[in-house]
Structures are given as structure tokens and as C-alpha cells.
Design a protein around this motif. Structure first.
Motif, PDB file in Angstrom:
ATOM      1  N   LEU E   8     -54.156  20.931  12.082  1.00 52.61           N
ATOM      2  CA  LEU E   8     -53.788  19.930  11.396  1.00 52.61           C
ATOM      3  C   LEU E   8     -53.471  20.433   9.896  1.00 52.61           C
ATOM      4  N   MET E   9     -52.277  20.102   9.293  1.00 50.47           N
ATOM      5  CA  MET E   9     -52.116  20.556   7.909  1.00 50.47           C
ATOM      6  C   MET E   9     -53.151  19.665   7.221  1.00 50.47           C
ATOM      7  N   GLU E  10     -53.870  20.082   6.173  1.00 48.10           N
ATOM      8  CA  GLU E  10     -54.641  19.427   5.409  1.00 48.10           C
ATOM      9  C   GLU E  10     -53.982  18.296   4.484  1.00 48.10           C
ATOM     10  N   GLY E  11     -54.579  17.231   4.169  1.00 46.28           N
ATOM     11  CA  GLY E  11     -53.854  16.255   3.434  1.00 46.28           C
ATOM     12  C   GLY E  11     -53.759  14.725   3.970  1.00 46.28           C
ATOM     13  N   ARG E  12     -54.221  14.833   5.257  1.00 43.52           N
ATOM     14  CA  ARG E  12     -54.222  13.309   6.021  1.00 43.52           C
ATOM     15  C   ARG E  12     -55.405  12.561   5.507  1.00 43.52           C
ATOM     16  N   THR E  13     -55.417  11.404   5.846  1.00 43.22           N
ATOM     17  CA  THR E  13     -56.539  10.302   5.241  1.00 43.22           C
ATOM     18  C   THR E  13     -57.531  10.425   6.284  1.00 43.22           C
ATOM     19  N   THR E  14     -58.887  10.167   5.986  1.00 41.54           N
ATOM     20  CA  THR E  14     -59.846   9.969   7.070  1.00 41.54           C
ATOM     21  C   THR E  14     -59.489   8.911   8.030  1.00 41.54           C
ATOM     22  N   ALA E  15     -58.674   7.824   7.673  1.00 42.49           N
ATOM     23  CA  ALA E  15     -58.295   6.746   8.755  1.00 42.49           C
ATOM     24  C   ALA E  15     -57.383   7.533   9.746  1.00 42.49           C
ATOM     25  N   GLN E  16     -56.366   8.216   9.124  1.00 40.24           N
ATOM     26  CA  GLN E  16     -55.383   8.749  10.125  1.00 40.24           C
ATOM     27  C   GLN E  16     -56.133   9.981  11.325  1.00 40.24           C
ATOM     28  N   LEU E  46     -55.594  23.205   8.501  1.00 41.77           N
ATOM     29  CA  LEU E  46     -55.247  24.478   7.784  1.00 41.77           C
ATOM     30  C   LEU E  46     -54.746  24.259   6.527  1.00 41.77           C
ATOM     31  N   GLN E  47     -55.151  25.008   5.713  1.00 45.82           N
ATOM     32  CA  GLN E  47     -54.861  24.797   4.109  1.00 45.82           C
ATOM     33  C   GLN E  47     -53.460  24.760   4.042  1.00 45.82           C
ATOM     34  N   SER E  48     -52.839  24.364   2.844  1.00 44.83           N
ATOM     35  CA  SER E  48     -51.391  24.044   2.515  1.00 44.83           C
ATOM     36  C   SER E  48     -51.043  25.556   2.320  1.00 44.83           C
ATOM     37  N   GLY E  49     -49.906  25.862   2.981  1.00 42.13           N
ATOM     38  CA  GLY E  49     -49.443  27.304   2.953  1.00 42.13           C
ATOM     39  C   GLY E  49     -49.992  28.272   3.982  1.00 42.13           C
ATOM     40  N   HIS E  50     -50.673  27.802   4.781  1.00 40.95           N
ATOM     41  CA  HIS E  50     -51.470  28.768   5.830  1.00 40.95           C
ATOM     42  C   HIS E  50     -50.704  28.392   7.305  1.00 40.95           C
ATOM     43  N   PHE E  51     -49.632  27.763   7.165  1.00 43.77           N
ATOM     44  CA  PHE E  51     -48.831  27.360   8.438  1.00 43.77           C
ATOM     45  C   PHE E  51     -47.629  28.249   8.107  1.00 43.77           C
ATOM     46  N   ALA E  52     -47.051  28.900   8.967  1.00 40.26           N
ATOM     47  CA  ALA E  52     -45.674  29.490   8.608  1.00 40.26           C
ATOM     48  C   ALA E  52     -44.667  29.380  10.018  1.00 40.26           C
ATOM     49  N   VAL E  53     -43.366  29.033   9.891  1.00 44.97           N
ATOM     50  CA  VAL E  53     -42.363  28.912  10.770  1.00 44.97           C
ATOM     51  C   VAL E  53     -41.400  29.612  10.272  1.00 44.97           C
ATOM     52  N   ALA E  54     -40.882  30.631  11.218  1.00 46.41           N
ATOM     53  CA  ALA E  54     -40.047  31.624  10.624  1.00 46.41           C
ATOM     54  C   ALA E  54     -40.473  32.547   9.697  1.00 46.41           C
ATOM     55  N   GLU E  56     -41.912  31.664   6.925  1.00 47.37           N
ATOM     56  CA  GLU E  56     -42.223  30.790   5.844  1.00 47.37           C
ATOM     57  C   GLU E  56     -43.243  29.800   5.667  1.00 47.37           C
ATOM     58  N   PRO E  57     -43.908  30.098   4.507  1.00 43.73           N
ATOM     59  CA  PRO E  57     -45.223  29.004   4.533  1.00 43.73           C
ATOM     60  C   PRO E  57     -44.728  27.558   4.621  1.00 43.73           C
ATOM     61  N   LYS E  58     -45.372  26.614   5.033  1.00 45.61           N
ATOM     62  CA  LYS E  58     -45.333  25.110   4.847  1.00 45.61           C
ATOM     63  C   LYS E  58     -46.402  24.826   4.217  1.00 45.61           C
ATOM     64  N   TYR E  59     -45.909  23.815   3.541  1.00 42.76           N
ATOM     65  CA  TYR E  59     -47.091  23.145   2.629  1.00 42.76           C
ATOM     66  C   TYR E  59     -47.375  21.640   2.890  1.00 42.76           C
ATOM     67  N   ALA E  60     -48.638  21.219   2.422  1.00 43.18           N
ATOM     68  CA  ALA E  60     -49.009  20.046   2.737  1.00 43.18           C
ATOM     69  C   ALA E  60     -48.149  19.008   1.776  1.00 43.18           C
ATOM     70  N   ASP E  61     -47.929  17.775   2.032  1.00 41.01           N
ATOM     71  CA  ASP E  61     -47.152  16.967   1.101  1.00 41.01           C
ATOM     72  C   ASP E  61     -47.494  16.697  -0.035  1.00 41.01           C
ATOM     73  N   HIS E  62     -49.128  16.770  -0.503  1.00 41.57           N
ATOM     74  CA  HIS E  62     -49.275  16.489  -1.691  1.00 41.57           C
ATOM     75  C   HIS E  62     -49.631  17.846  -2.716  1.00 41.57           C
ATOM     76  N   ALA E  66     -44.943  22.082  -2.123  1.00 41.42           N
ATOM     77  CA  ALA E  66     -44.189  21.495  -1.138  1.00 41.42           C
ATOM     78  C   ALA E  66     -42.856  20.724  -1.705  1.00 41.42           C
ATOM     79  N   ASN E  67     -43.046  20.738  -2.848  1.00 39.44           N
ATOM     80  CA  ASN E  67     -41.595  20.080  -3.478  1.00 39.44           C
ATOM     81  C   ASN E  67     -40.866  21.151  -4.529  1.00 39.44           C
ATOM     82  N   GLY E  68     -40.796  22.378  -3.897  1.00 43.44           N
ATOM     83  CA  GLY E  68     -40.136  23.543  -4.447  1.00 43.44           C
ATOM     84  C   GLY E  68     -40.562  24.016  -5.825  1.00 43.44           C
ATOM     85  N   HIS E  69     -41.826  23.541  -6.005  1.00 44.44           N
ATOM     86  CA  HIS E  69     -42.689  24.478  -7.125  1.00 44.44           C
ATOM     87  C   HIS E  69     -43.504  25.631  -6.544  1.00 44.44           C
TER      88      HIS E  69
END
Lengths: 79, 79, 79, 79, 79, 79
Positions: E8-16, E46-54, E56-62, E66-69
Motif C-alpha cells: 500500500l502506498m504510504e499516507g493512509r490513516t491508522t483507521a483505514q 511503499l514510500q511515496s514515489g516507490h511505485f511506478a506504472v509505465a 513513471e513514479p506515483k506519489y502519495a496524496d500528501h 503528487a501535485n506536479g511539484h
């Protein structure tokens, strides 16, 4: 598919890790004849000292333990 | 070969983890009749609370949540 | 915990695999100070030729390909 | 994401395995608030006897070894 | 069994994450007809940026990335 | 390191799988600046139907189920 898990010692730069994921994806897509979009990579970093060959821990380059300054096990708490 | 992945709850000392890797390597080499050099171990620590039995999270010994002080996630939405 | 995944080339006897699982369990339980009951092992055999070092496939001992009789894939398209 | 690997003892019916993948996908999508399309499942069956608890092999229900007729290790060749 | 690894990408709450483990356990136990006690889940973030599709790295929402920066690879040191 | 696990749907030729392992090794060695000798690949094939996207099983190309001829499990109980 394919889904590729890469286990890597910590300590690489973001640029190296991005190049790794990009080029492994390219290699897989080309040799299998599939779309890069179908290739997923999970990059999992191992902590320095958490990889062993012949039972001996291996350390990341930046880790003082990699230069012969082995940690004193009794007094080291795991992170 | 073999390549051995050990999933361990966080919280062990460096000394324990080194002994674990050394003795598992020895056990594998002896029972398979291969050189210890051919045995590779990847040690992957799970965060406290990231292992579940019967759907219930398990905590590391050092974690306050392990002693009945479950974290109070303020936004629990599931029953 | 721990949960231990062992990746092994196919071709071992049942006796070897049972000894491997038994002794790795013992090594883990003793070094971590946990009950053997808490140790779980998943043994995953790799097909002969499905493990590579330096990009070169490795074969099980019983596999003819292990003795220099490389399979002749009739449609090899890469160099 | 998520990518979910399920390690299962061999011996289940196709219907059970399809229900497992479908319902685990549904559970993950609902609790994480993601599209089912983003959930990928890899189902990896273990051979009977290739899972151990406390160092003792566990067998699939259909396996004669599961009913107390343990294989004679010395004379059994691995598949 | 089964043993289920969730990446799972990092960034989920403990509750989730707790709801995820609880509901996946329930889904597996019900479809397989086994006790929830026999289901074990390993949650690996997984750390943000440590998952790739095609590639290209994918980032956690936080993650600002993930927002183009996108991070400037040359100057970013891996954690 | 690195240790790379590739999960692939069954049905590829030996030539494709060898090219895959060779080129992924090359890509990893070049981008990380390590010797190819340090790269190990474990290729794990999934059975046709043992990979799911959105809860729906995916089949190998050679599998009749891949062409709309879904297997008729006589005892399917879920819709």
C-alpha cells in the motif's frame, strides 16, 4: 502484468531510483512485447544491515558500519 | 540460492537481528548442503500494528498500543 | 511472527525440504526468543531456469540444461 | 495500488479462488475508498507440505499426507 | 493460511489500515470457509514515489510531488 | 543487491523469459552503477486465472478462458 518487486539497499538517490524504475519497465515491455502501461514496479528499500550474504550483514555505502565501524550490538537499539 | 525473506515485527535489537540472519543462514546451508555464500537473506521489518491475526493488529512490545493502550484514531469510520 | 519466505530452486527431496523448514524454524525461534509455534514458513520453489545471476539462468542439478545442454528455444529472437 | 499477494495452500476450487479474489478486491476498495480497478491481486498457491507452522509441514486436505499418512522422506522424490 | 501481503502506498490513516486488514480478513475467511484466526496479513507500505506504472513514479496524496511539484532529482537525497 | 522478483503470467516462451531476465539485469546494473553479477532475479509465474484486476481473473493468451470461453466451475455459488 508483469508486476516487478525490486529489493534495494537504502541510500540511492531519487534520480537513480527513478532511472531504475524507468529502464526496468522499458526492458520488461520490450522483451515481453507488452505495453509499458501494463508494467508495475514496487520498489522496496532494505535498511542498511538488513541484507545478509553468508550470514554477514551488508551495509549501505553511507553507513559508518560499511567502513569497518561495526555497530556495538549490545548498545544499539533498532530504529 | 536459497533467497530467504524474513518478515519481522520492528523492535528487535541489532544483535538479535544479526544472530537471526547468521543462524538461519547456517540452518539453510547445512540442511541443503550448500555453501553459506549461496544463502541470501532479506530482512523486512513490519511497523507495529501492520501485522494482523484474525483481522486484529499486533503490536511490537515497545509500542504503547501493545499494552492495551490502543491508539484512538479520531476518525474511525468503520464499525 | 516471523513469517519466512524461502525461495528455493526445484529439485530437492521432501526430506531436505522438511529439514530446511524445521531447522530454520528452530534457528529463528532460538535467536528471537519466541515460540516455534509463532514461526511460519512459506516454501516457494522456482522452476529450473527461473533464477538468474548476472542475467544468466541457473538450472536445477537434475535439469539437462544444468550440464551444458542448453535448451534450444527454436524462436530465440534476442542476441 | 494496492497490490495484494495471497499465499494459499493448493487444493481450492476455481470457484473459491475467484470468489476470494473478488471479495478481497471489494473489501480493499471499500475500506480504502479507491476504485476496484486499482486493486491487483496475485494468487500464489503453495504445494501441499510447503507451508510449516512450528517447523511442521501442513498439507492440503486432498493430500494423503494430511490424514496421518506422512510420506517416507527418504524415498520420496520432490515433484 | 492464507497469508496475505498487502502493498500500500504510504499516507493512509491508522483507521483505514485497520479497517483494510479487518475486512480483507473477513472476505478471505468467508470465501474460503476458514477461521479468521487462520488468516494472517502483512501490511507493507511503499514510500511515496516507490511505485511506478509505465515507468513513471506515483506519489502519495500528501506528497508535494503528487501535485506536479516534482522533486529535483539531482539534489534530492533518498531518505 | 538488488534482488528482483518478477511475477509473470504463465505462457511465455523460454526465449522471452531469458531475454526478460537478461535485459532487466542490464537495466538495473546500468542505472545503479553496479556489477551485473550483483543482480539476482527470481521469476515467478502465475497460473492463468491467478491474477485479478478489479476482482476479475486474467488469463494467459493460450488459455481457452482468455477467449471468452470461461471455465464452467460446476459448483460456482457466487453470482
Amino acid at each position: 502484468m508483469p508486476v516487478i518487486q525490486i529489493h534495494l539497499m537504502e541510500g540511492r538517490t531519487t534520480a537513480q531510483k527513478q532511472a531504475l524504475m524507468r529502464e526496468v519497465t522499458r526492458a520488461a515491455a520490450e522483451t515481453l512485447g507488452v505495453s509499458p502501461q501494463s508494467v508495475r514496479i514496487l520498489l522496496q528499500e532494505l535498511q542498511s544491515g538488513h541484507f545478509a550474504v553468508a550470514g554477514e550483514p551488508k551495509y549501505a555505502d553511507h553507513d559508518p558500519a560499511a567502513n569497518g565501524h561495526a555497530p556495538q550490538p549490545e548498545s544499539v537499539t533498532s530504529n
